[in-house]
Design a protein around this motif. Structure first.
Motif, PDB file in Angstrom:
ATOM      1  N   ARG A 447       0.846  -1.205   0.000  1.00 51.71           N
ATOM      2  CA  ARG A 447       0.000   0.000   0.000  1.00 51.71           C
ATOM      3  C   ARG A 447       0.878   1.250   0.000  1.00 51.71           C
ATOM      4  NH1 ARG A 447      -2.800   3.273  -1.609  1.00 51.71           N
ATOM      5  NH2 ARG A 447      -4.171   4.623  -0.411  1.00 51.71           N
ATOM      6  N   GLN A 450       2.271   2.347  -3.209  1.00 50.28           N
ATOM      7  CA  GLN A 450       1.367   2.966  -4.185  1.00 50.28           C
ATOM      8  C   GLN A 450       1.247   4.472  -4.005  1.00 50.28           C
ATOM      9  OE1 GLN A 450      -2.099   0.774  -3.153  1.00 50.28           O
ATOM     10  NE2 GLN A 450      -1.558  -1.004  -4.392  1.00 50.28           N
ATOM     11  N   VAL A 451       1.662   4.958  -2.838  1.00 50.02           N
ATOM     12  CA  VAL A 451       1.477   6.396  -2.566  1.00 50.02           C
ATOM     13  C   VAL A 451       2.819   7.105  -2.746  1.00 50.02           C
ATOM     14  CG1 VAL A 451       0.695   8.075  -0.849  1.00 50.02           C
ATOM     15  CG2 VAL A 451      -0.320   5.808  -0.913  1.00 50.02           C
ATOM     16  N   HIS A 453       5.167  10.635  -3.292  1.00 52.28           N
ATOM     17  CA  HIS A 453       5.318  12.084  -3.210  1.00 52.28           C
ATOM     18  C   HIS A 453       6.800  12.375  -3.391  1.00 52.28           C
ATOM     19  CE1 HIS A 453       5.645  16.104  -1.471  1.00 52.28           C
ATOM     20  NE2 HIS A 453       4.342  16.243  -1.698  1.00 52.28           N
ATOM     21  N   PHE A 512       0.228  15.483   2.589  1.00 57.03           N
ATOM     22  CA  PHE A 512      -0.184  14.646   1.465  1.00 57.03           C
ATOM     23  C   PHE A 512      -0.318  13.173   1.901  1.00 57.03           C
ATOM     24  CE2 PHE A 512       1.118  11.706  -1.862  1.00 57.03           C
ATOM     25  CZ  PHE A 512       0.230  12.014  -2.888  1.00 57.03           C
ATOM     26  N   MET A 513       0.709  12.702   2.606  1.00 58.03           N
ATOM     27  CA  MET A 513       0.700  11.292   3.022  1.00 58.03           C
ATOM     28  C   MET A 513      -0.486  11.004   3.951  1.00 58.03           C
ATOM     29  SD  MET A 513       3.154   9.961   1.377  1.00 58.03           S
ATOM     30  CE  MET A 513       3.602   8.355   1.991  1.00 58.03           C
ATOM     31  N   GLN A 515      -3.291  12.523   4.101  1.00 55.74           N
ATOM     32  CA  GLN A 515      -4.533  12.559   3.328  1.00 55.74           C
ATOM     33  C   GLN A 515      -4.737  11.226   2.593  1.00 55.74           C
ATOM     34  OE1 GLN A 515      -4.368  16.370   1.549  1.00 55.74           O
ATOM     35  NE2 GLN A 515      -6.087  15.903   0.208  1.00 55.74           N
ATOM     36  N   GLU A 516      -3.664  10.730   1.971  1.00 57.11           N
ATOM     37  CA  GLU A 516      -3.764   9.502   1.174  1.00 57.11           C
ATOM     38  C   GLU A 516      -3.953   8.248   2.023  1.00 57.11           C
ATOM     39  OE1 GLU A 516      -3.536   9.133  -2.361  1.00 57.11           O
ATOM     40  OE2 GLU A 516      -4.017  11.259  -2.169  1.00 57.11           O
ATOM     41  N   LEU A 517      -3.346   8.260   3.199  1.00 51.46           N
ATOM     42  CA  LEU A 517      -3.284   7.005   3.967  1.00 51.46           C
ATOM     43  C   LEU A 517      -4.135   7.009   5.231  1.00 51.46           C
ATOM     44  CD1 LEU A 517       0.511   6.464   3.390  1.00 51.46           C
ATOM     45  CD2 LEU A 517      -1.268   4.876   2.670  1.00 51.46           C
TER      46      LEU A 517
END
Ligand SMILES: Nc1ncnc2c1ncn2[C@@H]1O[C@H](COP(=O)(O)OP(=O)(O)OP(=O)(O)O)[C@@H](O)[C@H]1O
Length: 672
Positions: A447, A450-451, A453, A512-513, A515-517
């Motif tokens: 997972r 996949q993210v 930045h 950012f991280m 928000q995504e995770l």
């Protein structure tokens, strides 16, 4: 001096007694019991006795006071050596020449109830890089006779005068693990006959172990990951609650009783044999434990008959061993095929990187050489490549065979620099004691892969077996923010606009991280300046995102300070971590103990309205805008608020830092 006589009557069997209490300035009270008949008798003789008693008390008082001075002075010498004479942390941890180690609660110092003696010193995980000189405390009678626990684990300490440790006779626990001690362990260690726990794991100790079997009460012994050699002393293993000497170079036969311990206690000692290891001893090594301790004589006496018997046993053992190895290989192979298949289904795993030879003996030798290994030699899954272009063709085998250079040890593992055949330098993080199942680990890593930045360093590959978890990153040659701020290289000073830039970039990347995770519940978990790396272009990037679970020990220690428990607060913990990094950028001070001490120090200075005092002197000298620094300080202080819910959101923080940056840029333009 304040001598008060406080009387109370105690009904003792034979006579009543008067209690004399001397109130000493260091919060220590001395009680003495005098027979009541002395005080209430009118005879001249008895009045003299009272005076004699009082004079004795004054002498005692004087001795106690000078003892405390001696303790303080010695502890300060001990501390200075640990910290390489660095002054700043003295004030944060409360260690200084004007206070009292017991009464003023020096950080890590624990005294007995009457505060007359030091019982425990625990300075683990504080980032000390100097030396532990055992003589500074063990040659001081007032400390040596009372100290029972000494904890210095997880620093980066070397040793000096370690043989003097024997004078700290009362020690029950000695913890030196996770440092850089080297050389032989002193024989005098075996004189610590009160020891219950001895931890020396993950150092560079070499040579033979002293005969620790003399210490009959020893229940815990951690010596894994050193370079210790020679035979294992004849311990009575039944006494042990924990015993581990794996990853060393011990030789010979495991003494009788070792079979009660798990294999993992002994693995990766290539020359070690006997139960519980699968490797049976040859006739030569069977004689070696004795021959090492009572050299030569015995081995000469072995008769030809016994020799033939040993050869017989050896051949039977060898045959059994070959059968087991063949079976294991067959099973391992099918398992590997199955696991590679399943990994393939879960994510896009490049199957060409899977190499079944990873369980071969040839490979195990490579592991030893490199220092990276699959514990117990059970390689149960292959290297999973997450971002193939950079590491095209990389195999787990390559990693194991490549020479590895230790670049650092943290609380959660060890990082090695490995240059594979492709020539690309990699950083391999070997994670320690992470209680996560292999499946959970794989899912989490996939997972995270996949993210992406640009300011977050993603793992390029990972490896996971039941006991071993490795993460592979691109090696960042410019080191970490921690090294940039506190390293010793001359001229490497980060100016104010650089610091502001770092603050803005990592806040934005972290935001950012999160928000995504957020939905996956994966926060960073261990945000600190040594995990902010600098790329080739000196761009900051967050590394090791998601390597810590919220319920890990480290998290809960931050959590307990902040009154927070449970997964939902992991994200708020990251904000606390960010706040500490902002404080580090502003103050230039080194962070210890999760930033707790730094945060407390900053808050105390700010409360006293000496705010400017907190800023790094190089920033003041550079002429950095006081207003900007104050604005960033306000944000940092909010981030380290004790109450997680009172901490601002990352969006708010990003906005505020960008405002400061823009304001700075405007003022530079208007000055030109
Ligand atoms: N990809 C990398 N490139 C270069 N250096 C790295 C890399 N990853 C980690 N390091 C450095 O290796 C050292 C050890 O890192 P590690 O993360 O194990 O320890 P830590 O951050 O001090 O503690 P913790 O175990 O709590 O994370 C640190 O100095 C870190 O900056």
């Amino acid at each position: 001096m304040n001598i008060g006589i406080f009387s109370s009557f105690h009904n003792h069997k034979h006579s009543e007694q008067i209690v004399l209490e001397l109130s000493l300035p260091q919060n220590c009270n001395i009680f003495a019991y005098l027979p009541a008949s002395i005080l209430f008798s009118s005879s001249k003789m008895n009045r003299i006795s009272i005076w004699v008693a009082l004079i004795l008390f004054s002498l005692l008082l004087h001795t106690t006071k000078s003892n405390m001075v001696e303790i303080r002075n010695s502890l300060m010498i001990f501390y200075r050596k640990l910290s390489n004479n660095s002054r700043p942390s003295d004030s944060i941890l409360g260690w200084n020449m004007t206070s009292d180690p017991c009464k003023d609660s020096w950080f890590g110092v624990y005294c007995d109830e009457q505060a007359l003696s030091v019982k425990k010193i625990d300075l683990g995980g504080l980032g000390f890089t100097g030396t532990f000189d055992a003589s500074t405390i063990c040659n001081v009678q007032s400390i040596a006779t009372s100290l029972t626990i000494l904890g210095l684990s997880n620093n980066s300490l070397g040793g000096e005068n370690l043989d003097q440790i024997a004078s700290c006779r009362q020690l029950t626990h000695l913890n030196l693990g996770g440092n850089r001690f080297s050389g032989c362990l002193p024989d005098s260690l075996s004189m610590l006959n009160n020891l219950i726990g001895l931890d020396i794991w993950q150092n560079n100790f070499s040579g033979n172990l002293p005969d620790l079997a003399w210490i009959s009460g020893l229940q815990e012994f951690r010596a894994q990951h050193n370079q210790l050699t020679g035979p294992i002393p004849k311990f009575d293993f039944q006494n042990f609650m924990y015993f581990n000497i794996s990853f060393n170079n011990f030789t010979g036969h495991i003494p009788f009783g070792g079979k009660g311990l798990p294999v993992s206690s002994f693995i990766m000692n290539p020359e070690l044999c006997g139960t519980p290891l699968p490797k049976q001893c040859s006739s030569a090594s069977l004689t070696s434990p004795d021959s090492d301790q009572q050299p030569k004589k015995k081995s000469k006496k072995i008769s030809t008959d016994i020799g033939i018997m040993f050869v017989g046993y050896f051949l039977i053992g060898l045959a059994l061993f070959v059968i087991i190895v063949v079976k294991l290989c067959k099973r391992g192979k099918t398992k590997e095929e199955r696991s590679a298949d399943s990994v393939n289904k879960v994510a896009s795993v490049d199957d060409s990187f899977y190499d079944p030879r990873t369980a071969s003996g040839e490979n195990k030798a490579g592991m030893n050489k490199s220092g990276i290994s699959a514990e117990s030699g059970m390689v149960s899954s292959s290297l999973v490549i997450l971002t193939s272009p950079e590491v095209n063709g990389l195999k787990f085998d390559d990693l194991l065979k490549a020479p590895a250079e230790l670049i650092g040890r943290g609380r959660h593992g060890t990082v090695y620099k490995v240059v594979g055949e492709q020539g690309m330098p990699l950083a391999v993080k070997r994670i320690r004691d992470w209680m996560i199942s292999s499946n959970e680990f794989k899912q989490r890593m996939q997972r995270l892969g996949q993210v992406k930045h640009p300011n977050v360093l993603s793992a390029v590959a990972f490896y996971c077996s039941q006991k071993e978890k490795l993460l592979v990153y691109q090696y960042q040659e410019n080191g970490s923010l921690f090294r940039l701020l506190h390293g010793t290289q001359m001229g490497q000073v980060l100016d104010w606009s650089g610091r502001l830039g770092v603050a803005a970039t990592i806040t934005e990347a972290l935001s950012f991280m999160h928000q995504e995770l957020r939905e996956d519940g994966i926060a960073h978990g261990n945000l600190k300046s040594s995990n902010i790396l600098l790329t080739r272009n000196m761009e900051p990037c967050i590394s090791e995102y998601g390597l810590m679970m919220v319920n890990d020990e480290d998290q809960s220690s931050v959590a307990s300070f902040n009154g927070q428990v449970g997964p939902s607060n992991a994200f708020k913990s990251d904000i606390y971590g960010l706040g500490v990094i902002l404080l580090e950028l502003l103050t230039g001070k080194m962070v210890q103990n999760n930033g707790l001490a730094l945060a407390q120090w900053v808050l105390s200075v700010v409360q006293e309205e000496w705010t400017v005092e907190v800023f790094d002197k190089t920033l003041i000298q550079e002429g950095a805008s006081e207003e900007s620094m104050l604005n960033l300080l306000q944000i940092a202080v909010k981030c380290v608020d004790r109450l997680p819910e009172a901490r601002p959101s990352l969006n708010q923080i990003a906005l505020l830092i960008n405002n400061i940056k823009e304001e700075e840029e405007r003022s530079i333009v208007s000055e030109q």
